[in-house]
Design a protein around this motif. Structure first.
Motif, PDB file in Angstrom:
ATOM      1  N   CYS A  50       0.676  -1.058   0.085  1.00 32.32           N
ATOM      2  CA  CYS A  50      -0.137   0.281  -0.436  1.00 32.32           C
ATOM      3  C   CYS A  50       0.846   1.159   0.142  1.00 32.32           C
ATOM      4  O   CYS A  50       0.379   2.231  -0.568  1.00 32.32           O
ATOM      5  CB  CYS A  50      -0.797   0.213   0.938  1.00 32.32           C
ATOM      6  SG  CYS A  50      -2.049  -1.646   1.156  1.00 32.32           S
ATOM      7  N   ALA A  51       2.032   0.983   0.360  1.00 33.50           N
ATOM      8  CA  ALA A  51       2.637   2.138   0.822  1.00 33.50           C
ATOM      9  C   ALA A  51       4.411   2.626  -0.026  1.00 33.50           C
ATOM     10  O   ALA A  51       5.317   1.412  -0.266  1.00 33.50           O
ATOM     11  CB  ALA A  51       3.071   1.961   2.576  1.00 33.50           C
ATOM     12  N   ASP A  82       2.957  -5.828  11.588  1.00 33.27           N
ATOM     13  CA  ASP A  82       3.012  -4.326  11.830  1.00 33.27           C
ATOM     14  C   ASP A  82       2.162  -3.354  13.309  1.00 33.27           C
ATOM     15  O   ASP A  82       2.524  -2.431  12.576  1.00 33.27           O
ATOM     16  CB  ASP A  82       3.145  -3.947  10.548  1.00 33.27           C
ATOM     17  CG  ASP A  82       3.560  -4.199   9.581  1.00 33.27           C
ATOM     18  OD1 ASP A  82       5.160  -4.289   9.578  1.00 33.27           O
ATOM     19  OD2 ASP A  82       3.613  -4.692   8.277  1.00 33.27           O
ATOM     20  N   PRO A  92       6.994   3.896   0.399  1.00 36.63           N
ATOM     21  CA  PRO A  92       8.325   3.343   0.687  1.00 36.63           C
ATOM     22  C   PRO A  92       8.814   2.432   1.155  1.00 36.63           C
ATOM     23  O   PRO A  92       9.594   1.815   1.016  1.00 36.63           O
ATOM     24  CB  PRO A  92       7.656   4.103   2.285  1.00 36.63           C
ATOM     25  CG  PRO A  92       7.002   4.891   1.988  1.00 36.63           C
ATOM     26  CD  PRO A  92       5.924   4.681   0.867  1.00 36.63           C
ATOM     27  N   ASP A  93       7.517   1.343   1.237  1.00 37.73           N
ATOM     28  CA  ASP A  93       7.385  -0.411   1.493  1.00 37.73           C
ATOM     29  C   ASP A  93       7.740  -1.063   0.075  1.00 37.73           C
ATOM     30  O   ASP A  93       9.028  -2.083  -0.225  1.00 37.73           O
ATOM     31  CB  ASP A  93       6.495  -0.773   2.222  1.00 37.73           C
ATOM     32  CG  ASP A  93       6.134  -0.132   4.044  1.00 37.73           C
ATOM     33  OD1 ASP A  93       7.796   0.304   4.486  1.00 37.73           O
ATOM     34  OD2 ASP A  93       5.069  -0.418   4.166  1.00 37.73           O
ATOM     35  N   GLU A 135      -4.238   9.171   4.865  1.00 38.56           N
ATOM     36  CA  GLU A 135      -3.244   8.841   4.014  1.00 38.56           C
ATOM     37  C   GLU A 135      -2.540   8.182   4.591  1.00 38.56           C
ATOM     38  O   GLU A 135      -1.587   7.152   4.205  1.00 38.56           O
ATOM     39  CB  GLU A 135      -2.563   9.836   2.646  1.00 38.56           C
ATOM     40  CG  GLU A 135      -3.465  10.288   2.256  1.00 38.56           C
ATOM     41  CD  GLU A 135      -2.778  11.799   1.709  1.00 38.56           C
ATOM     42  OE1 GLU A 135      -1.829  11.083   0.481  1.00 38.56           O
ATOM     43  OE2 GLU A 135      -2.726  12.705   1.386  1.00 38.56           O
ATOM     44  N   ALA A 136      -2.921   6.739   6.035  1.00 39.06           N
ATOM     45  CA  ALA A 136      -2.001   6.280   6.693  1.00 39.06           C
ATOM     46  C   ALA A 136      -1.942   5.150   6.008  1.00 39.06           C
ATOM     47  O   ALA A 136      -0.594   4.767   5.880  1.00 39.06           O
ATOM     48  CB  ALA A 136      -2.878   6.196   7.719  1.00 39.06           C
ATOM     49  N   ASN A 137      -2.414   4.326   5.261  1.00 40.72           N
ATOM     50  CA  ASN A 137      -1.872   3.297   4.943  1.00 40.72           C
ATOM     51  C   ASN A 137      -1.411   3.920   3.360  1.00 40.72           C
ATOM     52  O   ASN A 137      -0.147   2.503   2.587  1.00 40.72           O
ATOM     53  CB  ASN A 137      -3.755   2.335   4.383  1.00 40.72           C
ATOM     54  CG  ASN A 137      -4.119   2.212   5.029  1.00 40.72           C
ATOM     55  OD1 ASN A 137      -3.633   1.231   6.297  1.00 40.72           O
ATOM     56  ND2 ASN A 137      -5.054   2.529   5.531  1.00 40.72           N
ATOM     57  N   SER A 138      -0.629   4.943   3.205  1.00 36.80           N
ATOM     58  CA  SER A 138       0.740   4.690   1.784  1.00 36.80           C
ATOM     59  C   SER A 138       1.773   4.975   2.738  1.00 36.80           C
ATOM     60  O   SER A 138       2.736   6.096   2.410  1.00 36.80           O
ATOM     61  CB  SER A 138      -0.248   5.905   1.460  1.00 36.80           C
ATOM     62  OG  SER A 138      -0.867   5.659   0.576  1.00 36.80           O
ATOM     63  N   LEU A 139       1.332   5.188   4.127  1.00 31.09           N
ATOM     64  CA  LEU A 139       2.331   5.077   4.906  1.00 31.09           C
ATOM     65  C   LEU A 139       2.694   4.291   5.786  1.00 31.09           C
ATOM     66  O   LEU A 139       2.614   3.612   6.299  1.00 31.09           O
ATOM     67  CB  LEU A 139       2.493   6.166   5.993  1.00 31.09           C
ATOM     68  CG  LEU A 139       2.169   7.597   5.499  1.00 31.09           C
ATOM     69  CD1 LEU A 139       1.454   8.316   7.456  1.00 31.09           C
ATOM     70  CD2 LEU A 139       2.768   8.377   5.042  1.00 31.09           C
ATOM     71  N   SER A 140       4.874   4.050   5.871  1.00 25.42           N
ATOM     72  CA  SER A 140       5.559   2.722   6.080  1.00 25.42           C
ATOM     73  C   SER A 140       4.975   3.145   7.515  1.00 25.42           C
ATOM     74  O   SER A 140       4.202   4.174   8.534  1.00 25.42           O
ATOM     75  CB  SER A 140       6.416   2.145   5.575  1.00 25.42           C
ATOM     76  OG  SER A 140       7.156   3.957   6.187  1.00 25.42           O
ATOM     77  N   VAL A 141       5.126   1.648   8.711  1.00 26.27           N
ATOM     78  CA  VAL A 141       5.042   2.396   9.805  1.00 26.27           C
ATOM     79  C   VAL A 141       6.445   2.611  10.556  1.00 26.27           C
ATOM     80  O   VAL A 141       6.048   3.298  11.206  1.00 26.27           O
ATOM     81  CB  VAL A 141       5.276   0.343  10.126  1.00 26.27           C
ATOM     82  CG1 VAL A 141       5.368   0.399  11.719  1.00 26.27           C
ATOM     83  CG2 VAL A 141       3.979  -0.433   9.885  1.00 26.27           C
ATOM     84  N   GLU A 142       7.338   2.661   9.893  1.00 23.12           N
ATOM     85  CA  GLU A 142       8.487   3.400  10.334  1.00 23.12           C
ATOM     86  C   GLU A 142       8.062   5.264  10.334  1.00 23.12           C
ATOM     87  O   GLU A 142       8.113   5.704  11.041  1.00 23.12           O
ATOM     88  CB  GLU A 142       9.926   3.273   9.828  1.00 23.12           C
ATOM     89  CG  GLU A 142      10.499   2.140   9.968  1.00 23.12           C
ATOM     90  CD  GLU A 142       9.358   0.498   9.188  1.00 23.12           C
ATOM     91  OE1 GLU A 142       8.340   1.568   7.836  1.00 23.12           O
ATOM     92  OE2 GLU A 142      10.131   0.062   8.909  1.00 23.12           O
ATOM     93  N   GLU A 143       7.715   5.545   9.599  1.00 24.27           N
ATOM     94  CA  GLU A 143       6.864   6.597   9.149  1.00 24.27           C
ATOM     95  C   GLU A 143       5.979   6.880  10.051  1.00 24.27           C
ATOM     96  O   GLU A 143       6.262   8.380  11.069  1.00 24.27           O
ATOM     97  CB  GLU A 143       6.165   6.108   7.646  1.00 24.27           C
ATOM     98  CG  GLU A 143       7.544   7.112   6.689  1.00 24.27           C
ATOM     99  CD  GLU A 143       6.961   6.813   5.307  1.00 24.27           C
ATOM    100  OE1 GLU A 143       7.649   7.498   4.617  1.00 24.27           O
ATOM    101  OE2 GLU A 143       5.727   6.394   4.956  1.00 24.27           O
ATOM    102  N   TYR A 145      -5.178  -0.092  -0.982  1.00 24.31           N
ATOM    103  CA  TYR A 145      -5.914   0.526  -0.377  1.00 24.31           C
ATOM    104  C   TYR A 145      -7.430   1.434  -0.392  1.00 24.31           C
ATOM    105  O   TYR A 145      -8.137   1.249  -0.324  1.00 24.31           O
ATOM    106  CB  TYR A 145      -5.572   0.904   1.321  1.00 24.31           C
ATOM    107  CG  TYR A 145      -6.626   1.427   2.822  1.00 24.31           C
ATOM    108  CD1 TYR A 145      -6.764   0.306   2.951  1.00 24.31           C
ATOM    109  CD2 TYR A 145      -7.205   2.743   3.030  1.00 24.31           C
ATOM    110  CE1 TYR A 145      -7.739   0.800   4.288  1.00 24.31           C
ATOM    111  CE2 TYR A 145      -8.124   2.781   3.806  1.00 24.31           C
ATOM    112  CZ  TYR A 145      -8.544   2.139   4.548  1.00 24.31           C
ATOM    113  OH  TYR A 145      -9.923   1.857   5.536  1.00 24.31           O
ATOM    114  N   TYR A 146      -6.854   2.911  -1.655  1.00 21.84           N
ATOM    115  CA  TYR A 146      -7.333   3.416  -1.380  1.00 21.84           C
ATOM    116  C   TYR A 146      -8.760   2.645  -2.654  1.00 21.84           C
ATOM    117  O   TYR A 146      -7.560   2.751  -3.797  1.00 21.84           O
ATOM    118  CB  TYR A 146      -6.784   4.691  -1.738  1.00 21.84           C
ATOM    119  CG  TYR A 146      -6.430   5.503  -0.241  1.00 21.84           C
ATOM    120  CD1 TYR A 146      -7.267   5.804   0.650  1.00 21.84           C
ATOM    121  CD2 TYR A 146      -5.417   5.404   0.362  1.00 21.84           C
ATOM    122  CE1 TYR A 146      -7.138   6.201   1.880  1.00 21.84           C
ATOM    123  CE2 TYR A 146      -4.513   5.865   1.022  1.00 21.84           C
ATOM    124  CZ  TYR A 146      -5.087   6.272   2.022  1.00 21.84           C
ATOM    125  OH  TYR A 146      -5.219   6.442   3.251  1.00 21.84           O
TER     126      TYR A 146
END
Lengths: 310, 310
Positions: free
Chosen positions: A84-85, B88, A87-88, B51-59, A111-112
């Motif tokens: 989904c992301a 995650d 960076p990943d 847009e949380a699902n476009s972010l990595s866990v680290e971010e 996701y979106y």
């Protein structure tokens, strides 16, 4: 390293074994991949049927390292790297290229929903630019029944125009033959994999490259036989045989059923484990599945020997 | 630390600002959260509209640290922590608890479709057991139009029976009032947030706890006013006013439209950036949006001052 060749043939989205604590079991995965290669089956590890989206990026990187370090040939690998992301996706894709994988199978960010082709084009572009490696070969992963975000023909056209040496193929898991056919006709030279062996004969006749299919986890030799002899008089019969086995599997939740078959025919019960949100087959389902496969004389030759060589 | 109190009121799934390189802009997010708190709005950071699902866990971990280290009160925070992969979700949830967040808003694993309540129960259980912290408070996130994986009433019942002190509430973004009503009636004492202020008055009358809504990013004070005065004679008029503003927003893709409004009324153009696969509003859309909001005398009081205090 030289640029990777185009992939073709039969690929398995390799099921991922888990330990009792639900951690990935790298040693079992290495063995399974060796067996699949012995059956002329390529390795689309981290696919939908690999429960790849139930794994963290770190877990996938560790498994990929275990495979390559364990001697599994990366030129026969097309790991799934789309998340989904961005960076990943970048991190996992760059690692796959670095480890010499011949290609990656890339889901769109999923996701979106209802996103535009423009947005998806930007997402793929961003990944390609950030990975920034001429060895990168992307096979787009179109699986609307699960991802719910499609890869349209117009998006493919745009990606091919912008990244002709990088975006090289597609896996079409739409289940809609007319879509696969449209890809073959509209994009000459594009590497089109059917997402199921049910379409393998039609795909080969139409100029396709093979298939990447769940059931290649358990029936790789028979699928490969059709792949090599699709022009023979027996082709229709071979296709019918594949459809029959697939028909059995499709009566059950696919991933748990694949794992139940690997566990049974490989004589290795640990394979039945799945990660939540999936659930293993019930004992009754398992018996029904194995009885239906046994009735057809189904076997997985050599698998138990691989498992015994732990 | 003492156990967190039940959350209630109006929460914003805070939009996430990005820098020119599409990296998260922590400083801008801290300021935005301060402004939202000044408007009596709680912080459901890392929601769908973030847009949380476009972010990595680290971010997300880095942003959460920046917020708490920046003085934003974690007892007013309900970060979204649900992802596709249990490791995650565990990592992000444990971090939110450690940093003192009052609760977390948890999506079900959303890649695999058609999964069973048994499988989802196991997924939530696994997360709860692994986090293993008595301070954990989970608000379940039911958003079938996007996640495509629902949280059914039967699943809630089972989770409440197994984890009564941990699973404490839900955000219902189904858009189906009858579902929210069923939650309120079937689970007395359960904390039910409407997923949109369109249902705020009905939710309060039915015993609900408030709402967590996209448009709380731009219209928090007015939504909070209805929250505090839902028993007043003006309640229906206040609801109608909220519906009018929301109606404007819903003519556009929601996340880019929220960001366009924040950019315009906060006089801070950097806010318009979105991460792919989303696309910012076109200039024509932006003008149409702002004209429609201006026509209604819409303002975001104090926001420009917050932005100027960079």
């Amino acid at each position: 390293m030289s640029a990777p060749e185009r992939l073709s043939g039969v690929f398995s989205p390799v099921v991922t074994p888990f330990k009792a604590d639900l951690g990935p079991d790298a040693a079992r995965l290495v063995r399974q991949c060796r067996w699949l290669l012995s059956q002329n089956c390529g390795l689309a590890v981290f696919g939908t049927n690999s429960e790849a989206n139930s794994l963290s990026v770190e877990e996938k990187i560790d498994l990929l390292d275990a495979l390559v370090d364990g001697g599994v040939e990366p030129r026969r690998m097309m790991p799934g790297t789309g998340t989904c992301a961005i960076p990943d996706t970048v991190r996992l894709t760059a690692h796959a290229v670095k480890r010499g994988c011949a290609g990656v199978l890339m889901l769109p960010p999923f996701y979106y929903k209802g996103v535009s082709d423009e947005g998806l084009f930007r997402a793929f572009s961003e990944v390609i630019e950030r990975v920034g490696d001429t060895r990168l070969r992307i096979y787009l992963y179109h699986i609307p029944p699960v991802a719910q975000v499609p890869i349209t023909l117009d998006l493919i056209e745009r990606l091919l125009a912008a990244y002709p040496g990088t975006v090289v193929g597609v896996k079409d898991s739409s289940g809609d033959w007319s879509n696969t056919e449209a890809m073959l006709k509209r994009f000459p030279g594009f590497t089109v994999f059917a997402g199921s062996e049910s379409f393998l004969l039609r795909n080969m006749r139409g100029g396709g490259a093979g298939c990447i299919s769940a059931t290649a986890n358990i029936n790789p030799a028979a699928i490969h036989k059709l792949y090599t002899s699709w022009q023979s008089p027996q082709a229709e019969d071979l296709q019918a045989g594949l459809d029959d086995i697939r028909g059995v599997m499709q009566k059950f939740p696919m991933i748990p059923a694949l794992k139940a078959a690997v566990a049974h025919y490989g004589d290795d019960p640990a394979w039945t484990r799945v990660r939540p949100p999936l659930v293993e087959l019930s004992e009754a389902q398992r018996k029904e599945l194995i009885a239906a496969l046994d009735q057809r004389g189904f076997r997985m030759p050599g698998l138990a020997e691989v498992a015994a060589a732990i």
